[in-house]
Write a protein that holds these residues in place. Sequence first.
Motif: not given
Length: 438
Positions: A106-107, A120, A266, A272-273, A285, A290-291, A293-294
């Motif tokens: 997730m990041g 993660q 994924t 998460w990018q 990033n 990143p969380l 974006w995910f």
Amino acid sequence: MTFPNLTVFGHDPWWLILVKAGVVFVFLLLTVLVAILVERKVLGRMQMRLGPNRVGPFGLLQSLVDGVKLALKEGLIPAGVDKPIYLLAPVISVIPAVMAFAVIPMGPVVSMFGRSTPLQLTDLPVAVLYVLAVASIGVYGIVLAGWASGSTYPLLGGLRSSAQVISYEIAMALSFATVFLCAGTMSTSGIVAAQHGTWYVFLLLPSFLIYVTAMVGETNRAPFDLPEAEGELVGGFHTEYSSLKFAMFMLAEYVNMTTVSALAATMFLGGWQAPWPLSMIDGANRDWWPLVWFVGKVWTFLFVFIWLRATLPRLRYDQFMAIGWKLLIPVSLVWIFMVATLRSLDVTGVGPGLLASLALLAVVLIMLRRNRTRRREPEPAGQPYPFDPLAGGFPVPPLPGRRPHPEVPGDQDIGIWEHNGKSIPLDVVLSRGSDHDV
């Protein structure tokens, strides 16, 4: 920050592992509550109605109230069920759905309570295979629920689901094979790191389309919700369930939707990018961004689930199985062969122009082959199918003047209609209409 290897995992203290596991579980529960509300709202707008708007401001508490309502309902257990398995089946459906999220990145590595830890829970060298294995266990909850209910329609729903999951899990696993070939790893964090330059949705578009189709069939969502087709199976495998046991099946369905959406992000959308052009911003990033974006990518796929439900009608079961066995699996095998060949040629130094030409040639050959198989010779017009209203013992009164056909031995398969002194076969009469038309 990317993950060059798996050395960043396995160093968290036990309390931090429990905190991360609790956060993942709460995230899934909140996602389910919001997804149910958003689905009802979006479906209402797409169908030119308001949707839930009574409970709470703008109807925001509708999902919570529905959960409380299910909990307060009486938990009936029908007579004739296999009680231990009947009660265990909802639990078997929920637990694997939650466990599959353990290896979803997730990041990147962040600071949490003064410690550096990846967003993660854990990772494995074969993390994607772990997800497939855990997801395949979840179907046992549906099958056992149908079998233990002691009723016909739940049993048919469970059997449908077993055939459905087997078919579409094969296509799903085959769509991942090309990702493994390009990334060189089965680790989820490694696959995210391999997409730092270009996402696999652009390089492996056929695999992405196959996976999106397979994930809808895997989660029993419309238009592939055949195990719970209301018009045929009265609700399917969970017909005999009520109260919290029914709510657990619904929880498992929406958690599975979230898991396959996270896995799609994924495997094909860079995890998460940050998407372009946000990826060009320094720091997009890093840390906790990143969380965001995910979660955005996951909700994009959840919206696709809702959109499909509002748009497409349910398929027939034979059409559904034909898509899995006759389309997705053969195309996946051909695509894997193409990617493996192009990957091997690329290693040996063949130019990208030749690779693109070979890929285009293979696609053209496949399309020509499909068009040729669709062309069929017209069937010769034959005699109308003989129909006898008395065949099979149905209580249809005999027609006046009806007698057995002289050329058909045995029972009265085809009769003779006596009309104005003429002997006319009964199938001709039935095909043309009344005796006045004859």
